[in-house]
Design a protein around this motif. Structure first.
Motif, PDB file in Angstrom:
ATOM      1  N   ASP A 232      14.582   6.659  -1.854  1.00  0.00           N
ATOM      2  CA  ASP A 232      14.747   7.918  -2.577  1.00  0.00           C
ATOM      3  C   ASP A 232      16.152   8.470  -2.314  1.00  0.00           C
ATOM      4  O   ASP A 232      16.331   9.664  -2.090  1.00  0.00           O
TER       5      ASP A 232
ATOM      6  N   ASP B 252       7.013  -0.976  -4.342  1.00  0.00           N
ATOM      7  CA  ASP B 252       7.633  -1.667  -5.478  1.00  0.00           C
ATOM      8  C   ASP B 252       9.157  -1.672  -5.394  1.00  0.00           C
ATOM      9  O   ASP B 252       9.815  -2.392  -6.129  1.00  0.00           O
TER      10      ASP B 252
ATOM     11  N   ARG C 225       0.809  -1.227   0.000  1.00  0.00           N
ATOM     12  CA  ARG C 225       0.000   0.000   0.000  1.00  0.00           C
ATOM     13  C   ARG C 225       0.840   1.274   0.000  1.00  0.00           C
ATOM     14  O   ARG C 225       0.288   2.369  -0.105  1.00  0.00           O
ATOM     15  N   LEU C 226       2.143   1.141   0.136  1.00  0.00           N
ATOM     16  CA  LEU C 226       3.021   2.314   0.204  1.00  0.00           C
ATOM     17  C   LEU C 226       3.569   2.665  -1.168  1.00  0.00           C
ATOM     18  O   LEU C 226       3.774   1.798  -2.008  1.00  0.00           O
ATOM     19  N   ARG C 227       3.886   3.943  -1.368  1.00  0.00           N
ATOM     20  CA  ARG C 227       4.433   4.380  -2.664  1.00  0.00           C
ATOM     21  C   ARG C 227       5.811   3.787  -2.930  1.00  0.00           C
ATOM     22  O   ARG C 227       6.238   3.718  -4.077  1.00  0.00           O
ATOM     23  N   ILE C 228       6.496   3.337  -1.897  1.00  0.00           N
ATOM     24  CA  ILE C 228       7.809   2.707  -2.083  1.00  0.00           C
ATOM     25  C   ILE C 228       7.716   1.189  -2.126  1.00  0.00           C
ATOM     26  O   ILE C 228       8.725   0.501  -2.212  1.00  0.00           O
TER      27      ILE C 228
END
Length: 151
Positions: free
Chosen positions: A137, A68, A63-66
């Protein structure tokens, strides 16, 4: 039975927090045995609390943007950054940089806390997630102390 389970969880949390292995800034000023102990805990088998932490991450990561850029292994959250691939230990929150498992020191400054706030009490999970977001990031890291440690 539930009371016993909660009491044992509290004991596990206390032991994990009270250990010198939980203090990333602890400096070895004694026998060599303490340094070896710290190393074994920082990448060793997971405690019961860390196993629960792993289960929470398994449900949360997609569910987190990271999500993947992350992969759960038996003991680590593996994070693919641009500069390197990192492994964050689910028990200690220590970071190892692949391929040679160089230790990466990332600690909050004085008065800083993990930037991830959770609706339940697990400070270590907050630290792990905060580090995962930073490392996923990694091309945006500007802290020179961290950059000097990266490949």
């Amino acid at each position: 039975m539930r009371v016993l389970s909660e009491a044992m969880r509290d004991v596990d949390l206390f032991v994990g927090v009270a250990s010198i292995a939980a203090d990333e800034t602890w400096e070895d000023r004694g026998e060599e045995g303490f340094r070896a102990y710290r190393r074994s805990v920082s990448s060793g088998p997971l405690s019961g609390t860390a196993e629960v932490r792993r289960d929470v991450l398994a449900r949360l990561l997609p569910r987190l943007r990271i999500g993947d850029r992350c992969e759960l292994t038996e003991r680590f959250l593996r994070v693919r950054g641009t500069r390197a691939v990192y492994r964050i230990h689910l028990g200690s929150a220590d970071i190892l940089v692949e391929p040679n498992d160089a230790w990466l020191c990332v600690v909050p400054g004085p008065g800083e806390a993990a930037r991830v706030t959770l609706p339940f009490d697990d400070e270590r999970l907050s630290v792990i997630l905060s580090k995962a977001f930073l490392l996923a990031d990694d091309e945006r890291i500007t802290d020179q102390t961290i950059l000097r440690q990266l490949p």
